[in-house]
Design a protein around this motif. Sequence first.
Motif, PDB file in Angstrom:
ATOM      1  N   ASN A  55      20.955  -7.807  17.253  1.00 22.69           N
ATOM      2  CA  ASN A  55      22.041  -7.452  18.159  1.00 22.69           C
ATOM      3  C   ASN A  55      21.813  -8.022  19.551  1.00 22.69           C
ATOM      4  O   ASN A  55      22.663  -7.907  20.435  1.00 22.69           O
ATOM      5  N   ALA A  56      20.635  -8.664  19.713  1.00 19.58           N
ATOM      6  CA  ALA A  56      20.300  -9.250  21.012  1.00 19.58           C
ATOM      7  C   ALA A  56      20.113 -10.754  20.845  1.00 19.58           C
ATOM      8  O   ALA A  56      19.015 -11.221  20.508  1.00 19.58           O
TER       9      ALA A  56
ATOM     10  N   ILE B  44      10.692  -9.810  16.814  1.00 23.34           N
ATOM     11  CA  ILE B  44      11.424 -10.483  17.892  1.00 23.34           C
ATOM     12  C   ILE B  44      11.062  -9.794  19.209  1.00 23.34           C
ATOM     13  O   ILE B  44      10.674  -8.620  19.244  1.00 23.34           O
ATOM     14  N   GLN B  45      11.210 -10.580  20.261  1.00 26.53           N
ATOM     15  CA  GLN B  45      10.958 -10.002  21.588  1.00 26.53           C
ATOM     16  C   GLN B  45      11.851 -10.683  22.615  1.00 26.53           C
ATOM     17  O   GLN B  45      12.190 -11.858  22.464  1.00 26.53           O
ATOM     18  N   LYS B  46      12.216  -9.882  23.658  1.00 27.87           N
ATOM     19  CA  LYS B  46      13.068 -10.403  24.720  1.00 27.87           C
ATOM     20  C   LYS B  46      12.785  -9.602  25.981  1.00 27.87           C
ATOM     21  O   LYS B  46      12.652  -8.368  25.948  1.00 27.87           O
TER      22      LYS B  46
ATOM     23  N   PRO C  24      12.033  -2.635  21.116  1.00 24.77           N
ATOM     24  CA  PRO C  24      12.535  -2.448  19.746  1.00 24.77           C
ATOM     25  C   PRO C  24      13.375  -1.191  19.624  1.00 24.77           C
ATOM     26  O   PRO C  24      13.041  -0.140  20.182  1.00 24.77           O
ATOM     27  N   ASP C  25      14.452  -1.327  18.869  1.00 29.14           N
ATOM     28  CA  ASP C  25      15.301  -0.179  18.558  1.00 29.14           C
ATOM     29  C   ASP C  25      15.193   0.026  17.050  1.00 29.14           C
ATOM     30  O   ASP C  25      16.043  -0.397  16.263  1.00 29.14           O
ATOM     31  N   GLY C  26      14.105   0.635  16.655  1.00 27.90           N
ATOM     32  CA  GLY C  26      13.802   0.768  15.237  1.00 27.90           C
ATOM     33  C   GLY C  26      12.454   0.122  14.955  1.00 27.90           C
ATOM     34  O   GLY C  26      11.568   0.104  15.819  1.00 27.90           O
ATOM     35  N   PRO C  27      12.274  -0.458  13.743  1.00 29.71           N
ATOM     36  CA  PRO C  27      10.998  -1.068  13.406  1.00 29.71           C
ATOM     37  C   PRO C  27      10.640  -2.188  14.385  1.00 29.71           C
ATOM     38  O   PRO C  27      11.484  -2.995  14.780  1.00 29.71           O
TER      39      PRO C  27
ATOM     40  N   ALA D 257      17.003  -8.074   9.609  1.00 27.73           N
ATOM     41  CA  ALA D 257      17.789  -7.607  10.766  1.00 27.73           C
ATOM     42  C   ALA D 257      16.900  -6.718  11.638  1.00 27.73           C
ATOM     43  O   ALA D 257      16.378  -5.713  11.163  1.00 27.73           O
ATOM     44  N   LEU D 258      16.734  -7.113  12.893  1.00 27.32           N
ATOM     45  CA  LEU D 258      15.931  -6.346  13.848  1.00 27.32           C
ATOM     46  C   LEU D 258      16.790  -6.012  15.064  1.00 27.32           C
ATOM     47  O   LEU D 258      17.556  -6.863  15.546  1.00 27.32           O
TER      48      LEU D 258
END
Length: 205
Positions: A132-133, A165-167, A172-175, A191-192
Motif C-alpha cells: 500500500n506504500a 520492505i522498508q520506507k 510495518p502494518d502487520g508482518p 503483500a506487505l
Amino acid sequence: MDSREEQELRKLIRRELKNRARLRGTGGGLSPDGTALNDERRRVIEEEIRKFYVGKGGYKPYENENGDVEWLSETEAHERDRQIPVEMEELEEGQHRVRMRILTMTILAMVVVVLLIVAMRDRYGSIQIISNAPGATILLDGSPTEFLTDYKLTKLPPGTHLIAIQKAGYVPDGPVSMRVNLTAGEHEVVALQLKPQPPMEPRGQ
C-alpha cells in the motif's frame, strides 16, 4: 532356332563385341585386320550386322545405359524395359528415405531446443511484491535490493526466500517480513503493508 544356329549367333555376337572393343582401344580407326577403317567400311559392316539380326528375326537394336547399341531378343529387350522403372522406383524410395531422415532429425533438433528453453525457464521462480506504500525498498533474504514496490522479482532460485520492505517514515502494518517457499517455474505474490510512523511523544520535563 536350333542349338547350332544359337551357337553361331553367340559366336558372332562375341566376335562383334571383341571387334568393337578393339576399335575403341585403337581410337576407333582400325578394323580387325589392322587396316584403316573408313566411314564406308564402317557403314558396310553395320549394314551387314543389321541384316544378320533382322534376318534371324526377333532381334532389335537396344541402346543401353552406356549409350552402346546391343542387339537383343524380344524377351531380353522386354526384361531391360522392365528394369528401368524398378531402378527409378528404388532411386525415388532412397531419396524419400533420405528426405524423411532429414525431416526427422530437424524435428528432433527443434524439440530439443524447445525442451532446453523450457528447462532453462523452469529452473527459476518469481515473486511479485505489492504494497500500500509505493516506492518502498524491497529486501530479499535480509539484503536491500535496488527495486521498489510494486515489483516482480524474477529468476530467483528455488528454495526459501525472506521478503520484506522498508520506507523512511513508515513502519510495518502487520508482518514485518514473509517467508516464501519458492518452487522452480512457480510465481508467488507477497503483500506487505506499511503505515506512517507515529510522531515521537515528547519526553517528560
